[in-house]
Design a protein around this motif. Structure first.
Motif, mmCIF file in Angstrom:
data_model
loop_
_atom_site.group_PDB
_atom_site.id
_atom_site.type_symbol
_atom_site.label_atom_id
_atom_site.label_comp_id
_atom_site.label_asym_id
_atom_site.label_seq_id
_atom_site.Cartn_x
_atom_site.Cartn_y
_atom_site.Cartn_z
ATOM 1 N N ALA A 84 49.206 110.467 36.966
ATOM 2 C CA ALA A 84 49.636 110.123 35.611
ATOM 3 C C ALA A 84 51.090 110.548 35.436
ATOM 4 C CB ALA A 84 48.754 110.817 34.576
ATOM 5 N N VAL A 85 51.843 109.757 34.701
ATOM 6 C CA VAL A 85 53.238 110.062 34.399
ATOM 7 C C VAL A 85 53.407 110.060 32.892
ATOM 8 C CG1 VAL A 85 55.633 109.294 34.604
ATOM 9 C CG2 VAL A 85 54.087 109.069 36.562
ATOM 10 N N VAL A 86 54.008 111.108 32.354
ATOM 11 C CA VAL A 86 54.273 111.198 30.922
ATOM 12 C C VAL A 86 55.723 110.813 30.677
ATOM 13 C CG1 VAL A 86 54.336 112.702 28.908
ATOM 14 C CG2 VAL A 86 52.538 112.993 30.634
ATOM 15 N N GLY A 87 55.921 109.705 29.984
ATOM 16 C CA GLY A 87 57.264 109.259 29.634
ATOM 17 C C GLY A 87 57.709 108.063 30.439
ATOM 18 N N ALA A 88 58.244 107.046 29.747
ATOM 19 C CA ALA A 88 58.720 105.820 30.395
ATOM 20 C C ALA A 88 60.228 105.696 30.286
ATOM 21 C CB ALA A 88 58.036 104.593 29.797
ATOM 22 N N GLY A 89 60.922 106.851 30.378
ATOM 23 C CA GLY A 89 62.366 106.826 30.536
ATOM 24 C C GLY A 89 62.713 106.665 32.000
ATOM 25 N N MET A 90 63.954 106.957 32.350
ATOM 26 C CA MET A 90 64.402 106.734 33.720
ATOM 27 C C MET A 90 63.646 107.608 34.723
ATOM 28 S SD MET A 90 66.421 104.299 34.171
ATOM 29 C CE MET A 90 67.461 103.177 33.255
ATOM 30 N N ALA A 91 63.345 108.842 34.366
ATOM 31 C CA ALA A 91 62.602 109.705 35.291
ATOM 32 C C ALA A 91 61.181 109.196 35.484
ATOM 33 C CB ALA A 91 62.583 111.142 34.783
ATOM 34 N N GLY A 92 60.524 108.849 34.387
ATOM 35 C CA GLY A 92 59.155 108.362 34.481
ATOM 36 C C GLY A 92 59.057 107.061 35.245
ATOM 37 N N LEU A 93 59.994 106.152 34.985
ATOM 38 C CA LEU A 93 59.972 104.877 35.694
ATOM 39 C C LEU A 93 60.285 105.074 37.173
ATOM 40 C CD1 LEU A 93 61.778 102.581 33.100
ATOM 41 C CD2 LEU A 93 59.320 102.746 33.552
ATOM 42 N N GLY A 94 61.213 105.995 37.480
ATOM 43 C CA GLY A 94 61.522 106.279 38.872
ATOM 44 C C GLY A 94 60.321 106.833 39.613
ATOM 45 N N ALA A 95 59.609 107.773 38.976
ATOM 46 C CA ALA A 95 58.414 108.349 39.596
ATOM 47 C C ALA A 95 57.344 107.287 39.808
ATOM 48 C CB ALA A 95 57.873 109.479 38.716
ATOM 49 N N ALA A 96 57.110 106.475 38.782
ATOM 50 C CA ALA A 96 56.039 105.480 38.859
ATOM 51 C C ALA A 96 56.335 104.412 39.909
ATOM 52 C CB ALA A 96 55.839 104.840 37.489
ATOM 53 N N ARG A 97 57.572 103.964 40.000
ATOM 54 C CA ARG A 97 57.906 102.943 41.000
ATOM 55 C C ARG A 97 57.740 103.497 42.411
ATOM 56 N NH1 ARG A 97 58.949 98.282 39.195
ATOM 57 N NH2 ARG A 97 59.079 97.539 41.348
ATOM 58 N N GLU A 98 58.153 104.749 42.613
ATOM 59 C CA GLU A 98 58.007 105.350 43.933
ATOM 60 C C GLU A 98 56.533 105.473 44.301
ATOM 61 O OE1 GLU A 98 59.118 106.778 47.542
ATOM 62 O OE2 GLU A 98 60.481 106.021 45.985
ATOM 63 N N LEU A 99 55.721 105.893 43.352
ATOM 64 C CA LEU A 99 54.290 106.025 43.614
ATOM 65 C C LEU A 99 53.647 104.675 43.899
ATOM 66 C CD1 LEU A 99 53.582 108.652 40.850
ATOM 67 C CD2 LEU A 99 53.149 109.008 43.291
ATOM 68 N N MET A 100 53.987 103.679 43.100
ATOM 69 C CA MET A 100 53.418 102.351 43.311
ATOM 70 C C MET A 100 53.817 101.814 44.681
ATOM 71 S SD MET A 100 53.674 98.934 40.888
ATOM 72 C CE MET A 100 55.390 98.585 41.277
ATOM 73 N N ALA A 101 55.076 102.044 45.078
ATOM 74 C CA ALA A 101 55.539 101.565 46.379
ATOM 75 C C ALA A 101 54.776 102.221 47.525
ATOM 76 C CB ALA A 101 57.036 101.830 46.531
ATOM 77 N N ARG A 102 54.235 103.418 47.279
ATOM 78 C CA ARG A 102 53.487 104.135 48.306
ATOM 79 C C ARG A 102 51.979 103.896 48.202
ATOM 80 N NH1 ARG A 102 56.143 108.898 50.633
ATOM 81 N NH2 ARG A 102 58.394 108.717 50.273
ATOM 82 N N GLY A 103 51.588 102.960 47.363
ATOM 83 C CA GLY A 103 50.183 102.608 47.257
ATOM 84 C C GLY A 103 49.351 103.533 46.402
ATOM 85 N N VAL A 104 50.007 104.347 45.571
ATOM 86 C CA VAL A 104 49.294 105.282 44.696
ATOM 87 C C VAL A 104 49.007 104.595 43.364
ATOM 88 C CG1 VAL A 104 49.426 107.508 43.512
ATOM 89 C CG2 VAL A 104 50.399 107.246 45.816
ATOM 90 N N SER A 105 47.827 104.798 42.818
ATOM 91 C CA SER A 105 47.489 104.292 41.491
ATOM 92 C C SER A 105 48.178 105.165 40.450
ATOM 93 C CB SER A 105 45.974 104.317 41.286
ATOM 94 O OG SER A 105 45.643 103.954 39.959
ATOM 95 N N VAL A 106 48.970 104.558 39.582
ATOM 96 C CA VAL A 106 49.748 105.338 38.620
ATOM 97 C C VAL A 106 49.688 104.698 37.244
ATOM 98 C CG1 VAL A 106 51.866 104.148 39.350
ATOM 99 C CG2 VAL A 106 52.026 106.304 38.101
ATOM 100 N N GLN A 107 49.489 105.539 36.236
ATOM 101 C CA GLN A 107 49.531 105.113 34.842
ATOM 102 C C GLN A 107 50.621 105.913 34.131
ATOM 103 O OE1 GLN A 107 46.267 105.975 36.148
ATOM 104 N NE2 GLN A 107 46.181 103.813 36.718
ATOM 105 N N VAL A 108 51.443 105.210 33.356
ATOM 106 C CA VAL A 108 52.527 105.836 32.601
ATOM 107 C C VAL A 108 52.152 105.838 31.126
ATOM 108 C CG1 VAL A 108 54.985 105.782 32.051
ATOM 109 C CG2 VAL A 108 54.193 104.944 34.286
ATOM 110 N N PHE A 109 52.243 107.003 30.497
ATOM 111 C CA PHE A 109 51.915 107.139 29.075
ATOM 112 C C PHE A 109 53.206 107.427 28.303
ATOM 113 C CE2 PHE A 109 48.140 108.184 31.459
ATOM 114 C CZ PHE A 109 47.159 107.465 30.803
ATOM 115 N N GLU A 110 53.567 106.516 27.416
ATOM 116 C CA GLU A 110 54.806 106.613 26.646
ATOM 117 C C GLU A 110 54.497 106.729 25.163
ATOM 118 O OE1 GLU A 110 58.103 106.888 24.860
ATOM 119 O OE2 GLU A 110 58.204 106.879 27.058
#
Length: 408
Positions: A84-110
Protein backbone atom coordinates in the motif's frame (compact mmCIF):
# COMPACT_ATOMS: atom_id res chain seq x y z
CA UNK A 1 -6.92 53.22 -11.47
CA UNK A 2 -6.81 49.60 -10.18
CA UNK A 3 -5.98 46.95 -12.74
CA UNK A 4 -8.24 43.90 -12.73
CA UNK A 5 -7.14 40.46 -13.91
CA UNK A 6 -9.48 38.71 -16.33
CA UNK A 7 -8.82 35.38 -14.58
CA UNK A 8 -6.96 34.28 -11.47
CA UNK A 9 -6.16 31.36 -9.19
CA UNK A 10 -4.86 31.43 -5.62
CA UNK A 11 -3.11 28.69 -3.65
CA UNK A 12 -3.94 27.80 -0.04
CA UNK A 13 -1.05 25.50 0.93
CA UNK A 14 -0.94 26.73 4.50
CA UNK A 15 -4.59 25.80 4.97
CA UNK A 16 -4.53 22.53 3.04
CA UNK A 17 -4.98 19.76 5.67
CA UNK A 18 -3.03 17.30 3.50
CA UNK A 19 -0.05 19.63 3.07
CA UNK A 20 0.07 22.20 5.92
CA UNK A 21 2.87 24.07 4.21
CA UNK A 22 4.89 24.16 1.03
CA UNK A 23 8.06 22.05 1.37
CA UNK A 24 10.23 20.65 4.13
CA UNK A 25 12.98 22.58 5.91
CA UNK A 26 15.49 21.98 8.69
CA UNK A 27 14.95 23.77 11.99
CA UNK A 28 17.70 25.31 14.12
CA UNK A 29 18.39 22.11 16.08
CA UNK A 30 18.28 19.82 13.05
CA UNK A 31 20.59 18.61 10.28
CA UNK A 32 20.43 16.58 7.05
CA UNK A 33 20.87 13.50 9.25
CA UNK A 34 17.25 14.02 10.33
CA UNK A 35 16.13 13.63 6.73
CA UNK A 36 18.05 10.37 6.47
CA UNK A 37 16.63 9.14 9.77
CA UNK A 38 13.05 9.91 8.78
CA UNK A 39 13.49 7.85 5.61
CA UNK A 40 15.06 4.89 7.38
CA UNK A 41 12.76 1.83 7.15
CA UNK A 42 10.82 0.97 10.30
CA UNK A 43 11.42 -2.75 10.39
CA UNK A 44 10.56 -4.57 7.19
CA UNK A 45 6.99 -3.39 6.61
CA UNK A 46 6.91 0.41 6.97
CA UNK A 47 8.86 3.18 5.30
CA UNK A 48 8.39 6.96 5.04
CA UNK A 49 9.40 8.48 1.71
CA UNK A 50 9.24 11.86 0.04
CA UNK A 51 11.21 15.04 -0.51
CA UNK A 52 11.68 15.49 3.25
CA UNK A 53 13.74 12.29 3.37
CA UNK A 54 16.20 13.30 0.64
CA UNK A 55 19.45 14.77 2.04
CA UNK A 56 20.45 16.58 -1.17
CA UNK A 57 17.23 17.09 -3.17
CA UNK A 58 14.80 18.10 -0.44
CA UNK A 59 11.93 20.41 -1.33
CA UNK A 60 12.03 19.29 -4.96
CA UNK A 61 9.76 17.07 -7.00
CA UNK A 62 12.55 14.91 -8.40
CA UNK A 63 13.87 14.40 -4.87
CA UNK A 64 10.44 13.15 -3.86
CA UNK A 65 10.23 10.91 -6.90
CA UNK A 66 13.71 9.44 -6.31
CA UNK A 67 12.89 8.55 -2.70
CA UNK A 68 9.60 7.03 -3.77
CA UNK A 69 11.35 4.82 -6.32
CA UNK A 70 13.93 3.87 -3.68
CA UNK A 71 11.16 2.86 -1.28
CA UNK A 72 9.46 0.81 -3.99
CA UNK A 73 12.70 -1.07 -4.66
CA UNK A 74 13.10 -1.67 -0.90
CA UNK A 75 9.63 -3.22 -0.61
CA UNK A 76 9.97 -5.36 -3.71
CA UNK A 77 13.42 -6.68 -2.80
CA UNK A 78 12.10 -7.75 0.60
CA UNK A 79 9.71 -10.01 -1.28
CA UNK A 80 6.47 -8.16 -0.47
CA UNK A 81 3.79 -8.97 -3.02
CA UNK A 82 1.05 -6.58 -1.85
CA UNK A 83 2.08 -3.03 -0.97
CA UNK A 84 0.00 0.00 0.00
CA UNK A 85 1.17 3.54 -0.75
CA UNK A 86 -0.17 6.59 1.08
CA UNK A 87 -0.23 9.66 -1.14
CA UNK A 88 -0.39 10.20 -4.91
CA UNK A 89 2.22 12.93 -5.15
CA UNK A 90 5.55 12.45 -6.88
CA UNK A 91 6.93 10.14 -4.18
CA UNK A 92 3.82 7.98 -4.08
CA UNK A 93 3.59 7.74 -7.85
CA UNK A 94 7.30 6.93 -8.08
CA UNK A 95 6.96 4.14 -5.52
CA UNK A 96 3.84 2.71 -7.14
CA UNK A 97 5.27 2.70 -10.67
CA UNK A 98 8.43 0.97 -9.49
CA UNK A 99 6.40 -1.66 -7.67
CA UNK A 100 4.08 -2.24 -10.60
CA UNK A 101 7.07 -2.60 -12.94
CA UNK A 102 8.38 -5.34 -10.64
CA UNK A 103 5.11 -7.24 -10.67
CA UNK A 104 4.00 -6.21 -7.18
CA UNK A 105 0.31 -5.57 -6.49
CA UNK A 106 0.05 -1.97 -5.30
CA UNK A 107 -2.80 0.28 -4.21
CA UNK A 108 -2.35 4.03 -3.74
CA UNK A 109 -4.58 5.86 -1.25
CA UNK A 110 -4.87 9.62 -1.81
CA UNK A 111 -6.74 11.90 0.58
CA UNK A 112 -7.48 14.56 -2.02
CA UNK A 113 -9.87 14.22 -4.92
CA UNK A 114 -6.99 14.74 -7.33
CA UNK A 115 -3.55 13.41 -8.19
CA UNK A 116 -0.25 15.21 -7.78
CA UNK A 117 0.12 16.10 -4.10
CA UNK A 118 1.97 19.41 -3.89
CA UNK A 119 1.97 19.69 -7.65
CA UNK A 120 -1.37 21.14 -8.70
CA UNK A 121 -2.18 22.01 -12.27
CA UNK A 122 -5.05 24.47 -12.50
CA UNK A 123 -7.05 25.29 -15.64
CA UNK A 124 -7.27 29.03 -16.10
CA UNK A 125 -8.77 30.86 -19.05
CA UNK A 126 -8.01 28.06 -21.49
CA UNK A 127 -4.51 27.13 -20.30
CA UNK A 128 -3.09 25.05 -17.45
CA UNK A 129 -0.61 26.48 -14.93
CA UNK A 130 1.05 25.20 -11.77
CA UNK A 131 -0.49 26.33 -8.51
CA UNK A 132 2.02 24.19 -6.62
CA UNK A 133 5.49 22.99 -7.63
CA UNK A 134 6.42 24.88 -10.78
CA UNK A 135 9.97 24.11 -11.90
CA UNK A 136 12.16 21.21 -12.91
CA UNK A 137 15.15 22.07 -10.73
CA UNK A 138 18.75 20.82 -10.88
CA UNK A 139 17.82 20.23 -14.50
CA UNK A 140 20.90 18.35 -15.66
CA UNK A 141 20.53 15.79 -12.84
CA UNK A 142 16.73 15.70 -12.79
CA UNK A 143 15.13 12.34 -13.59
CA UNK A 144 11.77 14.05 -14.18
CA UNK A 145 13.41 16.41 -16.67
CA UNK A 146 14.58 13.36 -18.58
CA UNK A 147 11.00 12.04 -18.52
CA UNK A 148 9.68 15.40 -19.78
CA UNK A 149 12.19 15.23 -22.64
CA UNK A 150 11.14 11.69 -23.56
CA UNK A 151 7.50 12.80 -23.59
CA UNK A 152 8.37 15.74 -25.83
CA UNK A 153 7.06 18.37 -23.39
CA UNK A 154 7.83 22.03 -23.96
CA UNK A 155 9.91 23.67 -21.21
CA UNK A 156 11.04 27.26 -20.65
CA UNK A 157 14.16 28.16 -18.68
CA UNK A 158 13.93 30.65 -15.81
CA UNK A 159 17.12 32.39 -14.69
CA UNK A 160 16.64 32.98 -10.97
CA UNK A 161 20.02 34.69 -10.86
CA UNK A 162 18.80 37.57 -13.02
CA UNK A 163 15.55 38.98 -11.63
CA UNK A 164 14.28 42.30 -13.00
CA UNK A 165 13.49 44.79 -10.23
CA UNK A 166 11.72 48.14 -10.58
CA UNK A 167 13.78 51.26 -9.90
CA UNK A 168 17.46 51.45 -9.04
CA UNK A 169 19.00 48.30 -7.56
CA UNK A 170 21.69 48.59 -4.90
CA UNK A 171 24.90 46.66 -5.48
CA UNK A 172 24.89 43.20 -3.91
CA UNK A 173 28.47 42.38 -4.87
CA UNK A 174 29.93 40.02 -2.28
CA UNK A 175 26.73 39.67 -0.29
CA UNK A 176 26.02 36.11 -1.37
CA UNK A 177 29.43 34.85 -0.28
CA UNK A 178 29.31 36.85 2.95
CA UNK A 179 25.91 35.39 3.82
CA UNK A 180 27.08 31.85 3.00
CA UNK A 181 30.21 32.22 5.10
CA UNK A 182 28.32 33.55 8.11
CA UNK A 183 25.67 30.84 7.96
CA UNK A 184 28.25 28.07 7.72
CA UNK A 185 30.29 29.52 10.59
CA UNK A 186 27.28 29.74 12.91
CA UNK A 187 27.35 27.59 16.05
CA UNK A 188 25.24 24.44 16.22
CA UNK A 189 21.67 25.29 17.11
CA UNK A 190 21.87 28.84 15.78
CA UNK A 191 19.05 30.21 13.66
CA UNK A 192 19.25 32.43 10.60
CA UNK A 193 17.82 35.23 12.76
CA UNK A 194 20.74 34.84 15.19
CA UNK A 195 23.24 35.26 12.35
CA UNK A 196 21.34 38.22 10.88
CA UNK A 197 21.11 40.00 14.24
CA UNK A 198 24.87 39.74 14.80
CA UNK A 199 25.64 40.80 11.23
CA UNK A 200 23.49 43.93 11.44
CA UNK A 201 25.50 45.14 14.43
CA UNK A 202 28.50 45.52 12.11
CA UNK A 203 27.15 45.51 8.54
CA UNK A 204 29.99 47.25 6.70
CA UNK A 205 30.69 47.47 3.81
CA UNK A 206 26.95 47.05 3.18
CA UNK A 207 24.04 48.93 4.67
CA UNK A 208 21.57 47.21 7.03
CA UNK A 209 18.86 47.77 4.43
CA UNK A 210 20.88 46.04 1.71
CA UNK A 211 21.48 43.03 3.96
CA UNK A 212 17.84 42.78 5.00
CA UNK A 213 16.62 43.02 1.42
CA UNK A 214 19.06 40.33 0.35
CA UNK A 215 17.96 37.99 3.13
CA UNK A 216 14.31 38.71 2.31
CA UNK A 217 14.89 37.78 -1.32
CA UNK A 218 17.23 34.83 -0.92
CA UNK A 219 16.05 33.15 2.30
CA UNK A 220 12.59 34.35 3.31
CA UNK A 221 11.34 34.12 -0.27
CA UNK A 222 12.90 30.71 -0.87
CA UNK A 223 11.85 29.08 2.41
CA UNK A 224 8.74 30.83 3.69
CA UNK A 225 9.84 30.00 7.24
CA UNK A 226 10.40 32.20 10.30
CA UNK A 227 14.10 33.06 10.46
CA UNK A 228 14.02 32.46 14.22
CA UNK A 229 13.20 28.79 13.57
CA UNK A 230 15.28 28.12 10.46
CA UNK A 231 18.69 26.48 10.93
CA UNK A 232 21.60 28.76 10.08
CA UNK A 233 23.82 25.90 8.98
CA UNK A 234 21.25 23.72 7.23
CA UNK A 235 18.03 25.67 6.67
CA UNK A 236 18.98 27.29 3.38
CA UNK A 237 19.46 24.29 1.09
CA UNK A 238 20.65 24.11 -2.52
CA UNK A 239 18.37 23.65 -5.49
CA UNK A 240 17.17 26.98 -6.87
CA UNK A 241 19.14 28.46 -9.75
CA UNK A 242 20.50 25.23 -11.24
CA UNK A 243 18.99 25.25 -14.71
CA UNK A 244 15.37 25.63 -13.60
CA UNK A 245 12.71 25.18 -16.31
CA UNK A 246 8.91 25.16 -16.20
CA UNK A 247 6.59 22.98 -18.24
CA UNK A 248 4.07 24.45 -20.66
CA UNK A 249 0.85 22.73 -19.63
CA UNK A 250 2.04 22.24 -16.03
CA UNK A 251 3.31 19.33 -13.98
CA UNK A 252 -0.07 17.70 -14.59
CA UNK A 253 1.35 16.29 -17.84
CA UNK A 254 3.98 14.35 -15.87
CA UNK A 255 1.56 13.38 -13.11
CA UNK A 256 -1.02 11.95 -15.50
CA UNK A 257 1.67 9.96 -17.31
CA UNK A 258 3.06 8.52 -14.06
CA UNK A 259 -0.41 7.63 -12.77
CA UNK A 260 -1.48 5.87 -15.95
CA UNK A 261 -2.38 2.26 -15.19
CA UNK A 262 -2.01 2.58 -11.42
CA UNK A 263 -4.73 1.65 -8.91
CA UNK A 264 -5.21 5.03 -7.21
CA UNK A 265 -8.10 5.54 -4.78
CA UNK A 266 -8.86 9.28 -4.65
CA UNK A 267 -10.71 10.80 -1.71
CA UNK A 268 -9.39 8.05 0.60
CA UNK A 269 -7.50 9.59 3.54
CA UNK A 270 -5.68 7.02 5.66
CA UNK A 271 -6.29 7.57 9.37
CA UNK A 272 -4.61 4.59 10.99
CA UNK A 273 -1.72 2.25 10.14
CA UNK A 274 -1.15 -0.83 12.26
CA UNK A 275 1.98 -2.85 11.64
CA UNK A 276 1.45 -6.50 12.54
CA UNK A 277 3.72 -9.55 12.49
CA UNK A 278 2.31 -10.75 9.17
CA UNK A 279 1.51 -7.46 7.42
CA UNK A 280 0.00 -4.02 7.79
CA UNK A 281 -3.59 -2.95 8.33
CA UNK A 282 -4.68 0.51 7.25
CA UNK A 283 -8.03 2.09 7.93
CA UNK A 284 -9.70 5.39 7.18
CA UNK A 285 -12.57 6.92 5.31
CA UNK A 286 -13.91 4.00 3.24
CA UNK A 287 -10.63 2.12 3.85
CA UNK A 288 -10.14 -1.26 5.50
CA UNK A 289 -7.14 -2.67 3.71
CA UNK A 290 -4.40 -5.19 4.39
CA UNK A 291 -1.04 -5.44 2.67
CA UNK A 292 2.40 -6.92 3.23
CA UNK A 293 4.04 -3.48 3.60
CA UNK A 294 3.27 0.22 3.38
CA UNK A 295 5.07 3.30 2.04
CA UNK A 296 3.91 6.61 3.53
CA UNK A 297 4.59 9.78 1.55
CA UNK A 298 2.64 12.33 3.61
CA UNK A 299 4.41 15.70 4.18
CA UNK A 300 6.27 16.21 7.45
CA UNK A 301 3.75 18.67 8.90
CA UNK A 302 0.96 16.14 8.33
CA UNK A 303 3.00 13.41 10.04
CA UNK A 304 3.95 15.69 12.92
CA UNK A 305 0.29 16.62 13.48
CA UNK A 306 -0.59 12.94 14.02
CA UNK A 307 -3.16 13.05 11.23
CA UNK A 308 -2.18 9.41 10.69
CA UNK A 309 -2.13 7.22 13.79
CA UNK A 310 0.69 4.67 13.82
CA UNK A 311 0.46 1.49 15.88
CA UNK A 312 2.95 0.87 17.30
CA UNK A 313 4.08 4.52 17.36
CA UNK A 314 6.93 5.59 15.12
CA UNK A 315 10.30 4.92 16.78
CA UNK A 316 11.71 7.64 19.03
CA UNK A 317 14.46 8.45 16.51
CA UNK A 318 11.90 9.05 13.76
CA UNK A 319 9.74 11.22 16.04
CA UNK A 320 12.81 13.23 17.08
CA UNK A 321 13.73 13.78 13.44
CA UNK A 322 10.19 14.98 12.70
CA UNK A 323 10.50 17.43 15.59
CA UNK A 324 13.59 19.00 14.04
CA UNK A 325 12.08 19.28 10.57
CA UNK A 326 9.21 21.48 9.49
CA UNK A 327 7.69 23.29 6.54
CA UNK A 328 7.64 26.86 5.33
CA UNK A 329 4.75 28.56 3.63
CA UNK A 330 5.02 30.05 0.18
CA UNK A 331 1.75 30.88 -1.57
CA UNK A 332 1.10 31.49 -5.22
CA UNK A 333 -1.26 33.58 -7.30
CA UNK A 334 -1.78 33.26 -11.05
CA UNK A 335 -3.06 36.34 -12.87
CA UNK A 336 -4.26 36.64 -16.49
CA UNK A 337 -4.67 40.07 -18.09
CA UNK A 338 -6.10 41.53 -21.29
CA UNK A 339 -2.91 43.49 -21.91
CA UNK A 340 0.69 43.32 -20.79
CA UNK A 341 1.76 46.22 -18.54
CA UNK A 342 5.12 44.92 -17.22
CA UNK A 343 8.38 45.09 -19.18
CA UNK A 344 9.80 42.15 -21.05
CA UNK A 345 12.87 40.58 -19.47
CA UNK A 346 15.12 37.85 -20.84
CA UNK A 347 15.09 35.77 -17.63
CA UNK A 348 11.30 35.88 -17.36
CA UNK A 349 11.64 36.58 -13.65
CA UNK A 350 10.90 39.66 -11.56
CA UNK A 351 11.27 40.70 -7.92
CA UNK A 352 9.38 43.43 -6.07
CA UNK A 353 10.28 44.71 -2.61
CA UNK A 354 7.40 46.44 -0.84
CA UNK A 355 5.12 48.12 -0.38
CA UNK A 356 6.30 47.60 3.23
CA UNK A 357 9.79 46.87 4.53
CA UNK A 358 10.30 43.12 4.74
CA UNK A 359 7.64 42.46 2.09
CA UNK A 360 8.84 40.77 -1.07
CA UNK A 361 7.21 38.95 -3.97
CA UNK A 362 8.64 37.24 -7.03
CA UNK A 363 7.00 36.82 -10.40
CA UNK A 364 7.28 34.49 -13.37
CA UNK A 365 6.20 35.80 -16.76
CA UNK A 366 4.23 32.80 -18.05
CA UNK A 367 2.99 34.55 -21.19
CA UNK A 368 5.03 32.10 -23.26
CA UNK A 369 2.58 29.32 -22.38
CA UNK A 370 -0.02 30.49 -24.91
CA UNK A 371 0.75 34.11 -25.75
CA UNK A 372 -1.77 35.61 -23.34
CA UNK A 373 -0.39 38.02 -20.69
CA UNK A 374 0.07 35.92 -17.54
CA UNK A 375 2.02 36.37 -14.31
CA UNK A 376 2.64 33.77 -11.62
CA UNK A 377 3.46 35.40 -8.28
CA UNK A 378 5.03 33.88 -5.19
CA UNK A 379 4.51 35.37 -1.73
CA UNK A 380 6.05 34.54 1.62
CA UNK A 381 7.19 36.21 4.81
CA UNK A 382 5.57 38.31 7.54
CA UNK A 383 2.89 39.88 5.36
CA UNK A 384 1.52 36.56 4.14
CA UNK A 385 -0.89 35.86 7.00
CA UNK A 386 -2.72 39.17 6.61
CA UNK A 387 -2.69 39.12 2.82
CA UNK A 388 -3.96 35.53 2.59
CA UNK A 389 -6.71 36.07 5.17
CA UNK A 390 -8.79 37.64 2.40
CA UNK A 391 -11.04 35.94 -0.18
CA UNK A 392 -9.30 34.79 -3.37
CA UNK A 393 -10.67 37.68 -5.45
CA UNK A 394 -9.25 40.25 -3.03
CA UNK A 395 -5.87 38.49 -2.93
CA UNK A 396 -5.73 38.47 -6.73
CA UNK A 397 -6.69 42.14 -6.86
CA UNK A 398 -4.09 43.14 -4.27
CA UNK A 399 -1.40 41.10 -6.01
CA UNK A 400 -2.21 42.67 -9.38
CA UNK A 401 -1.97 46.12 -7.85
CA UNK A 402 1.46 45.35 -6.36
CA UNK A 403 2.83 44.57 -9.82
CA UNK A 404 0.96 47.37 -11.54
CA UNK A 405 2.15 50.07 -9.13
CA UNK A 406 5.75 48.84 -8.89
CA UNK A 407 7.08 51.70 -10.99
CA UNK A 408 8.46 49.82 -13.98
Amino acid sequence: MPIVPVAYAVSRWGEDPWSRGSWSLIGRHGSPADRVQLGTPVGTRLRIAGEATHPTRSGMTHGAYEKGVEAGIWAAELGHRRVAVVGAGMAGLGAARELMARGVSVQVFEARERLGGRTAGVDLDGCTFDLGANWLQQYDENVLARLAERLGLTTTVTDFNDPREPGPVASEAGLEQALHDRLQAAPAGASVADVLSEWLQSPEPWTPLAIRRYVDAEITMDTGAPLEWLSARHGFEAGVGEGDAWITGSYRLLVDHLADGLDVRLGHPVQSIRVESDGVHLTGLAIDHRADAIIVTAPVNVLAADVIHFEPPLPAAHRAALGRLGMGRVEKVILRFDERFWPEHTSGYYRIHGPDEGSVSEWLDATAADGNPTLVGLFSGPWLDALWARPDAEIAGAAAQIVHSAGW
